[in-house]
Write a protein that holds these residues in place. Sequence first.
Motif, PDB file in Angstrom:
ATOM      1  N   SER A 158       0.780  -1.346  -0.070  1.00  0.00           N
ATOM      2  CA  SER A 158       0.143   0.045  -0.058  1.00  0.00           C
ATOM      3  C   SER A 158       0.726   1.216  -0.275  1.00  0.00           C
ATOM      4  O   SER A 158       0.492   2.370  -0.663  1.00  0.00           O
ATOM      5  N   LEU A 159       2.234   1.479   0.597  1.00  0.00           N
ATOM      6  CA  LEU A 159       2.991   2.607   0.564  1.00  0.00           C
ATOM      7  C   LEU A 159       3.372   2.530  -0.784  1.00  0.00           C
ATOM      8  O   LEU A 159       3.618   3.727  -1.237  1.00  0.00           O
ATOM      9  N   ALA A 160       4.168   1.406  -1.395  1.00  0.00           N
ATOM     10  CA  ALA A 160       4.552   1.410  -2.715  1.00  0.00           C
ATOM     11  C   ALA A 160       3.387   2.027  -3.672  1.00  0.00           C
ATOM     12  O   ALA A 160       3.639   2.910  -4.377  1.00  0.00           O
ATOM     13  N   ALA A 161       2.145   1.596  -3.462  1.00  0.00           N
ATOM     14  CA  ALA A 161       1.230   2.013  -4.449  1.00  0.00           C
ATOM     15  C   ALA A 161       0.651   3.583  -4.231  1.00  0.00           C
ATOM     16  O   ALA A 161       0.579   4.272  -5.100  1.00  0.00           O
ATOM     17  N   GLU A 162       1.068   4.108  -2.843  1.00  0.00           N
ATOM     18  CA  GLU A 162       0.984   5.588  -2.685  1.00  0.00           C
ATOM     19  C   GLU A 162       2.025   6.503  -3.606  1.00  0.00           C
ATOM     20  O   GLU A 162       1.634   7.494  -4.079  1.00  0.00           O
ATOM     21  N   VAL A 163       3.131   5.735  -3.911  1.00  0.00           N
ATOM     22  CA  VAL A 163       3.888   6.519  -4.609  1.00  0.00           C
ATOM     23  C   VAL A 163       4.328   5.978  -6.018  1.00  0.00           C
ATOM     24  O   VAL A 163       5.318   6.126  -6.892  1.00  0.00           O
TER      25      VAL A 163
END
Length: 138
Positions: free
Chosen positions: A43-48
């Motif tokens: 989810s953090l990777a998807a944010e960026v």
Amino acid sequence: MRVTRPMLAVAGAAVAAAALAGCGSGGDAAAKVPPTATGSLESLAAEVKCKPNIQTDADTIRQAICTSSAGKFVLATFSTDRGQREWINEAKDYGGFYLVGRKWVAVGDDGVVTALRGTLGGDVEIGTDHHAHTGHTG
């Protein structure tokens, strides 16, 4: 009264120095940092907008290499705050820039970490600078 004036001058100088430091060190930029993101590595990777290339997938740490418009960086999530802090403290011996959130860290060069902070929030920590030690033959 004489004691009060010098004390006021010192206090006034300290307030002025603090105000100038805030203006000169990007006080406006700090105000633009979003709340710190939370979530899984994915989810953090998807944010960026990064598709994480998972390198470590263990119970205590998950770590991936990411490439986004900001550049290439390492993204790691941790099962505990203590595990995260121990990892960061050891990693900082190698230098670098660390964007730190709750149970996650992104590691990259200064520009990448600054860009990621604009999306993920968090706090920047800087590793040990070894440039002063290069070339020294003790």
